[in-house]
Design a protein around this motif. Sequence first.
Motif, PDB file in Angstrom:
ATOM      1  N   GLU A   4       0.824  -1.187   0.000  1.00  0.00           N
ATOM      2  CA  GLU A   4       0.000   0.000   0.000  1.00  0.00           C
ATOM      3  C   GLU A   4       0.867   1.249   0.000  1.00  0.00           C
ATOM      4  O   GLU A   4       2.021   1.236   0.441  1.00  0.00           O
ATOM      5  N   ALA A   5       0.271   2.346  -0.465  1.00  0.00           N
ATOM      6  CA  ALA A   5       0.949   3.633  -0.431  1.00  0.00           C
ATOM      7  C   ALA A   5       1.054   4.122   1.007  1.00  0.00           C
ATOM      8  O   ALA A   5       0.265   3.724   1.870  1.00  0.00           O
ATOM      9  N   ARG A   8      -5.277   7.004   3.507  1.00  0.00           N
ATOM     10  CA  ARG A   8      -4.560   6.239   2.492  1.00  0.00           C
ATOM     11  C   ARG A   8      -5.257   6.456   1.158  1.00  0.00           C
ATOM     12  O   ARG A   8      -6.434   6.162   0.998  1.00  0.00           O
ATOM     13  N   ARG A   9      -4.502   6.992   0.202  1.00  0.00           N
ATOM     14  CA  ARG A   9      -5.031   7.246  -1.137  1.00  0.00           C
ATOM     15  C   ARG A   9      -4.425   6.241  -2.102  1.00  0.00           C
ATOM     16  O   ARG A   9      -3.225   5.965  -2.051  1.00  0.00           O
ATOM     17  N   ALA A  10      -5.254   5.697  -2.974  1.00  0.00           N
ATOM     18  CA  ALA A  10      -4.799   4.714  -3.955  1.00  0.00           C
ATOM     19  C   ALA A  10      -5.593   4.887  -5.241  1.00  0.00           C
ATOM     20  O   ALA A  10      -6.775   5.232  -5.205  1.00  0.00           O
ATOM     21  N   ASP A  21      -5.138   6.284  -9.485  1.00  0.00           N
ATOM     22  CA  ASP A  21      -4.829   7.575 -10.104  1.00  0.00           C
ATOM     23  C   ASP A  21      -5.996   8.194 -10.850  1.00  0.00           C
ATOM     24  O   ASP A  21      -6.003   9.404 -11.108  1.00  0.00           O
ATOM     25  N   ARG A  46      -8.360  -3.612   3.178  1.00  0.00           N
ATOM     26  CA  ARG A  46      -7.128  -3.849   2.421  1.00  0.00           C
ATOM     27  C   ARG A  46      -7.395  -4.500   1.063  1.00  0.00           C
ATOM     28  O   ARG A  46      -6.781  -4.126   0.047  1.00  0.00           O
ATOM     29  N   ILE A  96      -9.339  -1.980  -1.257  1.00  0.00           N
ATOM     30  CA  ILE A  96      -8.454  -0.929  -1.746  1.00  0.00           C
ATOM     31  C   ILE A  96      -7.662  -1.434  -2.951  1.00  0.00           C
ATOM     32  O   ILE A  96      -7.582  -0.770  -3.994  1.00  0.00           O
ATOM     33  N   ALA A  97      -7.065  -2.613  -2.819  1.00  0.00           N
ATOM     34  CA  ALA A  97      -6.240  -3.162  -3.894  1.00  0.00           C
ATOM     35  C   ALA A  97      -7.051  -3.384  -5.161  1.00  0.00           C
ATOM     36  O   ALA A  97      -6.580  -3.114  -6.278  1.00  0.00           O
ATOM     37  N   ALA A 134      -8.758   0.219  -6.598  1.00  0.00           N
ATOM     38  CA  ALA A 134      -7.797   1.218  -7.050  1.00  0.00           C
ATOM     39  C   ALA A 134      -7.353   1.006  -8.495  1.00  0.00           C
ATOM     40  O   ALA A 134      -6.742   1.897  -9.088  1.00  0.00           O
ATOM     41  N   ARG A 178     -10.483   6.167  -7.873  1.00  0.00           N
ATOM     42  CA  ARG A 178      -9.690   6.925  -6.910  1.00  0.00           C
ATOM     43  C   ARG A 178     -10.208   6.545  -5.525  1.00  0.00           C
ATOM     44  O   ARG A 178     -11.333   6.894  -5.152  1.00  0.00           O
TER      45      ARG A 178
END
Length: 300
Positions: A9-10, A25-27, A29, A48, A51-52, A55, A59
Amino acid sequence: MSGIGSPKEAPLERFRHGELEMAVRRAGDSGPGVVLLHNGGTSHTIWRHQIADLATDHRVVAVDLPGFGDSPRPSRPIDLADHIELVSALIEHDGLPPVSLVGNCMGSAIAAGVAANSSSDVRALVMVNPLTDATFRAGGLGLLMAPDSKWAKARAPLRAALRRLRVPRAIAPLVLRYQMGPAGARAGLHHDPELTACLLRDDEAPALTDVLADLPESYRIVRGPDSPPLCTIWGARNRVLSPRAGVRLDKVLRSDRRMLVHDAGHMPMLERPDEVTGTIRSFLADAATGRLRTSPDVQR
């Protein structure tokens, strides 16, 4: 996707609005905006897997609410309205509208509040195990709420004691196991290091107690005529909140889609990540195009 451990993660960033600060947490583009809101007692880490996945074409913004995860507890107790204002400010700051909101437990109530205040800015709502006064009272921890004035006198000292409570490391797996259904237990999520770390934070008990104190007055989820499309997801083996009370809430809210995860508890997004992610992704796509299914019920 299931099992212990997080995809890469970022780094966490910081967002501040007035006196309140939270880790973010931003993920992703590009694509439509999605905000993920966790339940009390955890952090953004419960999302988690989502998000993966999301993303790749959304955004995604996942937060640690004040006092939870990596976010500091405010100097004063904050209520649901404060959480709603903070999340709304983040959405505006990041330029996310029209945004989809996905929340678990108290995160669902925050999402609903944001939508109620700015329905035109919200594309869709996904509420997982939505927290209301009714769903909590009917759940396994409902005794923490005084049923009548006779017992109300004991509520203040009980909550004062809860604010000082710290979970011993040896007890953390038992606390987490209570929140899991069979699917979570099979995956060993009650030994998950990130969930355990959330429980062991000093700010955890005071932040949870503040939510409990605000629960009777503030946690009423309503859905108006201009509300965005709504999907509700319940873990059928949820012991924290009552799935039966959730059925009654679904009828009141007139959910456009409902998912019941038979062997999951309070965190189905971790216990059955593939199924929950698939339902979220499908619902967001259908809501964006207006192609909601005529049959709203999904059983897993």
